[in-house]
Enzyme design. Structure first.
Site, PDB file in Angstrom:
ATOM      1  CG  LEU A  53      -1.813  -1.127   1.202  1.00 30.25           C
ATOM      2  CD1 LEU A  53      -2.876  -0.760   2.468  1.00 30.25           C
ATOM      3  CD2 LEU A  53      -2.718  -1.055   0.189  1.00 30.25           C
ATOM      4  CB  SER A 101      -6.764  -4.645  17.653  1.00 32.40           C
ATOM      5  OG  SER A 101      -6.480  -5.558  18.850  1.00 32.40           O
ATOM      6  CE1 TYR A 137      -1.835  -5.226  15.455  1.00 32.04           C
ATOM      7  CE2 TYR A 137      -2.502  -5.875  17.869  1.00 32.04           C
ATOM      8  CZ  TYR A 137      -2.743  -5.670  16.501  1.00 32.04           C
ATOM      9  OH  TYR A 137      -4.063  -6.154  16.062  1.00 32.04           O
ATOM     10  CE  LYS A 197      -4.286  -3.255  13.670  1.00 30.09           C
ATOM     11  NZ  LYS A 197      -4.904  -3.301  12.406  1.00 30.09           N
TER      12      LYS A 197
END
Ligand code: UD1
Length: 317
Positions: free
Chosen positions: A32, A97, A121, A125
């Protein structure tokens, strides 16, 4: 139409999706962050909305290499939304998440709670959620749902599409499945001294097919007005312990799962589950499949694909 850089996956499941659905999936192998090629894709396809699932998801790896996580997860989201904006596509469902909540006062997570991710992580998000919220605030054309997944498990009921982790599985379901099929000797249960009903950690395990239906519901029921951003929990609404999962898998497979009790895994929380009421109120969505069904579907996938998507090449499928 699917775009993936295949860094953690293979194109084989796309052929299977085409076979199962009877409609061909157009695939572009692309990162992307490769903005100019991504723009080409948007110019050559008629795209109304995007489901953004791309991202790295290993908590441990994100602690060891945060730049990789920010570059990949945040960088790809910036690139994607840049291209979407310039091509006038502004409807997006983002794969977030439950990890954004971090340590909370209550084990039942609700969207109105404060968020405080406990690892890089989770930070990526949440950063992406902020980016999307700011975008939605900037223009009346943007409509965005962030779906906060709890623990996705299970496989498609056909047994043709499932989880195929690279190397030793880090997560509970694929590990149990590999023990049941004889690829690994014994499951390690991380911690039996938590303040839970049997001492093992409790999670909200949601079947991947329920999760998929949650995405469709979000796309179909998202309000038509722009300036819209909202986050939704996708979970079943209750928790199961590690021992509950072992028992359910034994019942589904008919195989005894050897396990040993060990120390807690660093960074693990004792117990949490979703309050999924908001997704029900706005989308009419609710998880329909339970833990037993997730175990049965995982087992069917594992038996038919003992070597994951490699099984096709080995002739086992
Ligand atoms: C992690 C991620 C979550 C992600 C999920 C599925 C965090 C903190 N965790 O959740 O974002 O959605 O993976 O990809 O963000 N367990 C064992 N033995 C094992 C493996 C796991 O006992 O071999 C236990 C764990 O201690 C935990 C439970 O099983 O209590 C579930 O573990 P796992 O499947 O790894 O998921 P989470 O860590 O909950």
């Amino acid at each position: 139409m699917v775009v993936d850089n295949l860094s953690n996956s293979s194109a084989e499941p796309l052929d299977r999706v085409s076979r199962l659905s009877g409609s061909k999936v157009t695939f572009y192998e692309l990162d992307l962050r490769d903005i100019s090629n991504l723009r080409q894709v948007f110019r050559s396809e008629a795209i109304e909305a995007v489901v953004h699932l791309a991202g790295l998801k290993s908590v441990g790896e994100s602690v060891a290499d945060p730049i990789k996580y920010y570059d990949n997860n945040v960088g790809s989201s910036v690139a994607l939304t840049t291209v979407m904006s310039s091509c006038d596509v502004r409807t997006l469902v983002f794969s977030s998440s439950a990890t954004v909540y971090g340590q909370a006062d209550s084990p039942e997570y609700v969207e109105s709670m404060a968020v405080a991710p406990a690892n890089p992580y989770g930070h990526t998000k949440l950063t992406i959620e902020h980016l999307l919220q700011d975008l939605a605030g900037s223009s009346q054309h943007w409509r965005v749902c962030a779906l906060r997944y709890f623990n996705p498990v299970g496989a498609d009921e056909s047994g043709a599409i499932g989880e195929d982790p690279v190397g030793v599985p880090a997560n509970l379901f694929p590990y149990i499945a590999q023990v049941a099929i004889g690829k690994r000797r014994c499951l390690t249960v991380f911690g039996n001294d938590y303040a839970t009903r049997d001492g093992t950690a409790v999670r909200d395990y949601i079947h991947v097919s329920d999760l998929a239906e949650g995405h469709l519901a979000a796309l179909q029921k998202m309000p038509p007005e722009g300036n819209f951003f909202s986050a939704f929990n996708l979970g079943v609404g209750h928790g199961e312990s590690v021992l509950d999962v072992i028992r359910a898998f034994e019942q589904a497979s008919g195989v005894a799962i050897p396990y040993r009790l060990a120390a807690r895994r660093p960074g693990d929380l004792a117990a949490y589950w979703a309050n999924p009421a908001k997704a029900h109120e706005l989308f009419g969505w609710r998880a329909k499949r339970g833990l037993q069904r997730a175990c049965e579907d995982t087992w069917r996938w594992q038996v038919r694909n003992p070597d994951g998507y490699q099984s096709a090449a080995n002739g086992s499928v």
